[in-house]
Design a protein around this motif. Sequence first.
Motif, short mmCIF file in Angstrom:
data_model
loop_
_atom_site.label_atom_id
_atom_site.label_comp_id
_atom_site.label_asym_id
_atom_site.label_seq_id
_atom_site.Cartn_x
_atom_site.Cartn_y
_atom_site.Cartn_z
N ILE A 185 0.79 -1.12 0.00
CA ILE A 185 0.05 -0.03 0.22
C ILE A 185 0.61 1.20 -0.01
N THR A 186 1.91 1.33 0.68
CA THR A 186 2.90 2.36 0.89
C THR A 186 3.42 2.54 -0.44
N TYR A 246 -4.83 7.22 1.62
CA TYR A 246 -3.45 6.24 2.20
C TYR A 246 -3.89 5.94 3.60
N THR A 247 -4.07 6.78 4.68
CA THR A 247 -4.37 6.54 5.88
C THR A 247 -5.68 5.60 5.96
N THR A 271 -6.81 3.71 3.81
CA THR A 271 -6.71 2.23 3.48
C THR A 271 -5.59 1.29 4.39
N GLN A 272 -4.88 2.00 4.86
CA GLN A 272 -4.08 1.22 5.93
C GLN A 272 -5.03 0.83 7.01
N PHE A 289 0.94 4.04 -3.15
CA PHE A 289 0.57 5.51 -2.82
C PHE A 289 1.77 6.32 -3.26
#
Length: 308
Positions: free
Chosen positions: A72-73, A95-96, A98-99, A76
Amino acid sequence: MAIYRLASTASSDSSISTDVSKQVVKQTGILDNYIKNIDWDGIITKIITTGISLFLISVLFLLIHSAGKKLITRSFASAKRKESTYSIGRLGTIYTLTQNIFHYCVLFFYFYAILSILGIPVSTLLASAGIVSVALGLGAQGFVTDIVTGFFILLEQQFVVGDTVKINTITGTVHAVGLRTTQILSDDGTLNFIPNRSITVVSNMSRNNMQAVVDIRLDPRKDTNEMRKIIAEVNKKLVPKLPDITNGPKILGIVDLGNGNLVFRVSAYTNHGAQAQTQRILLDHYLQALKAAGFNIPISPLNLGSTA
C-alpha cells in the motif's frame, strides 16, 4: 462388665477405622485408574500441534500484514510521483484510510483463524449469539456512526490531510483521517483526536483565498489622507515582493470597531495559509513608514467617547 464394655468399644473403633481405610483405598484406586486411562500422549501431542499451528498462523498473518502495508505504501508513493487527478492531501487521506481498513481486516481474519484452531465453533457462535449481537449492536452504534461519517467526509471531500480547518472549537491542520477519528494538529503542537461522529460543522480554510485584515490605530493629531498616501506608497513597493497576495491590498479607510473605537483598515486576499504571515508583514511595514513620517500610533484604539 466394665472390661467387656471397653473391649466392645475398642472392637467397634477398630471396625470403623477398617471401613475408612477401605473407602480411602477404594477412592485412591478409582483416581489411579482414571489417571492411568488418560491419553497423555494424545494430550501432549494436541498441545504441541496446537502451539505449532498458532505460531505458524501468527507468523503467516504477520507476514501478510507487513507485506500488505508495504505494498500500500509503495502504491501510494508511486501515485504521488505520477501526475494524478487527486491532490497530495487527498492521496494522504485515502492512504491513511486504506491502511486502517487493511489492518482491521487482517486482524479480524487472524482472530477467526485462532478461534478455529482452538476448536471454538465460530460460525455456531455467530449464528446463536442473537442477544449478544443486539447488545454489541447497541454498544457499537458510536463505532458504526464514526465509520459512516468518515466515509461521507471522504466522499464529499470536506477536508483532506494538510488542510487548515476548524472543527467545533479546535483549529489546526488535518494530520490524519481514520475510520474512527480525525486527527487535528493545533498550532501549539497539540494533536487532537476527534471522533468522526462529533464532526457536525467543518470550516475549511484551505479551499479558497483567505483575507488578511490590517487594523492600524489612528493618530488624532495627523490627517488621515496623509496616512492613506503613506500606506498606498508602502503597498506599491511591498506587494511585488509578496507573491502570496492574490488581490489587493485595498485601503478601506476608517472603520468603527464599536463603542467609538476607530482604526484605519487595509484588506488583502492571499493564498490559503499565508494570511497570518502576510498580515504581520504588512502591519510591520505600515508602522515603520508611519513612524518615519512622524505618526505616533497609540497602543489603544482612538475612542471618540473619551476624546469628546
